[in-house]
Design a protein around this motif. Structure first.
Motif, PDB file in Angstrom:
ATOM      1  N   TYR A 145      14.612  30.428  96.032  1.00  0.00           N
ATOM      2  CA  TYR A 145      15.082  30.353  94.646  1.00  0.00           C
ATOM      3  C   TYR A 145      16.568  30.667  94.549  1.00  0.00           C
ATOM      4  N   GLU A 146      17.003  31.741  95.221  1.00  0.00           N
ATOM      5  CA  GLU A 146      18.403  32.161  95.123  1.00  0.00           C
ATOM      6  C   GLU A 146      19.345  31.160  95.797  1.00  0.00           C
TER       7      GLU A 146
ATOM      8  N   PHE B 211       7.393  26.397  92.656  1.00  0.00           N
ATOM      9  CA  PHE B 211       8.581  25.754  92.084  1.00  0.00           C
ATOM     10  C   PHE B 211       8.260  24.313  91.709  1.00  0.00           C
TER      11      PHE B 211
ATOM     12  N   THR C 102      13.047  24.915  89.768  1.00  0.00           N
ATOM     13  CA  THR C 102      12.696  25.776  88.641  1.00  0.00           C
ATOM     14  C   THR C 102      11.360  26.450  88.918  1.00  0.00           C
ATOM     15  N   PRO C 103      11.269  27.783  88.772  1.00  0.00           N
ATOM     16  CA  PRO C 103       9.999  28.456  89.043  1.00  0.00           C
ATOM     17  C   PRO C 103       8.914  28.046  88.042  1.00  0.00           C
TER      18      PRO C 103
ATOM     19  N   GLY D 281       5.354  31.075  89.947  1.00  0.00           N
ATOM     20  CA  GLY D 281       6.580  31.373  90.689  1.00  0.00           C
ATOM     21  C   GLY D 281       7.357  32.512  90.077  1.00  0.00           C
ATOM     22  N   ARG D 282       7.461  32.546  88.740  1.00  0.00           N
ATOM     23  CA  ARG D 282       8.194  33.634  88.085  1.00  0.00           C
ATOM     24  C   ARG D 282       7.542  34.985  88.367  1.00  0.00           C
TER      25      ARG D 282
ATOM     26  N   LEU E  95       8.324  35.892  91.990  1.00  0.00           N
ATOM     27  CA  LEU E  95       9.725  36.277  92.138  1.00  0.00           C
ATOM     28  C   LEU E  95       9.973  37.674  91.590  1.00  0.00           C
TER      29      LEU E  95
ATOM     30  N   ASP F 239      22.540  29.062  85.382  1.00  0.00           N
ATOM     31  CA  ASP F 239      22.492  29.884  86.588  1.00  0.00           C
ATOM     32  C   ASP F 239      23.853  30.485  86.903  1.00  0.00           C
TER      33      ASP F 239
END
Length: 310
Positions: free
Chosen positions: A14-15, A49, A57-58, A62-63, A66, A261
């Motif tokens: 993600y990062e 994602f 995008t999560p 995913g969120r 994370l 972002d």
């Protein structure tokens, strides 16, 4: 599956923005990253994602993953800091490039604990919207909006998700009323942006902007933009975090939100310098600690209002 490093891998994807970029940061091949991500998603029973254009995008799952991975990362960082505490002398000057907004109003407070802990360390802040050329030596570390820029010899991580909405002053709304739908926005005037990266107005399904009929003022600096809004000149789209510290601003059409972002970028050689690596890690940790500030406008843990006077 009980290997927590797979959850850290998801956070790294993600990062970094992609499997390949995460592999470069972690020293893994892209096929290895993809294989481990597929295994993790199979274990968890869903995708982490979804791709929207060039952006990962999560999903809801995913969120959640994370958030837990960030908590694990924070705990691991705390253990490492405790082990290092008092055993290293950090010295020298590190140059950090950032935009007028986050670089001017957030970075000084976020860097204060680090600089107080290491009196031989200094940081030069280069503030402006033009991206610094890290490979050319303009800066050691940079905070960049939207995209990390060319990835040659760079380390990049998506460091924060910044939320924004539509705002106007109480006095403007008393004079002109508040739009009740996105279509009503066209009946108003705007305080606009003329910066390379800016929060966007809402769009129709075919991509047309739904914005006021004209700009009554256009600003290139966040302070001027906020002052235009506070003085009742028109509607504007700004971050929740800046709106929070601007008395008299009211959020309108709360279902409308734009996310942007914020990337933390450094030259690949940053790890060879103890000072640069220390500053990079500290900023990354500060961004994680303040993720609710950037996402929802909660009070920053580095705000003067949240700490005792000097």
């Amino acid at each position: 599956m009980d290997n927590w490093s797979d959850y850290y891998l998801a956070l790294s994807v993600y990062e970094a923005g992609s499997h390949a970029a995460a592999g470069r940061v972690l020293g893994l091949s892209q096929p290895t990253v993809s294989r481990r991500m597929r295994a993790l998603e199979t274990h968890l029973g869903g995708a982490l994602f979804e791709r929207r254009g060039d952006v990962l995008t999560p999903t809801a799952l995913g969120r959640s993953v994370l958030d837990h991975a960030r908590n694990m990362q924070d705990e691991a960082a705390a253990i490492e800091r405790a082990a290092r505490s008092g055993n290293e002398r950090i010295e020298g000057r590190v140059t950090v490039a950032a935009s007028d907004g986050v670089g001017a109003d957030w970075l000084p407070g976020a860097l204060t604990p680090l600089l107080q802990a290491h009196p031989d360390l200094s940081v030069e802040l280069k503030i402006g919207f033009e991206p610094a050329n890290l490979a050319g030596g303009d800066a050691d570390i940079a905070l960049r909006w939207g995209q990390p820029g060319p990835q040659h010899s760079l380390l990049a991580r998506r460091a924060a998700e910044v939320g924004s909405g539509m705002y106007a002053s109480e006095c403007y709304l008393e004079r002109h009323g508040a739009p009740q739908t996105l279509d009503d926005v066209a009946d108003h005037v705007a305080v606009g942006w003329a910066a390379p990266i800016a929060f966007q107005w809402p769009r129709t399904p075919i991509g047309d902007e739904l914005k006021p009929r004209r700009d009554v003022m256009v600003a290139t600096h966040p302070s001027a933009h906020l002052e235009g809004l506070r003085n009742g000149l028109g509607l504007g789209v700004t971050s929740h975090r800046l709106a929070r510290v601007s008395p008299g601003l009211v959020r309108i059409l709360p279902d409308f939100e734009v996310l942007l972002d914020l990337w933390l970028v450094a030259h690949g050689a940053v790890r060879r310098s103890r000072a640069q690596a220390t500053v990079l890690d500290h900023i990354a940790e500060a961004l994680r600690a303040d993720r609710e500030h950037f996402r929802h406008g909660e009070l920053s843990r580095y705000s003067k209002a949240s700490s005792r006077p000097c």
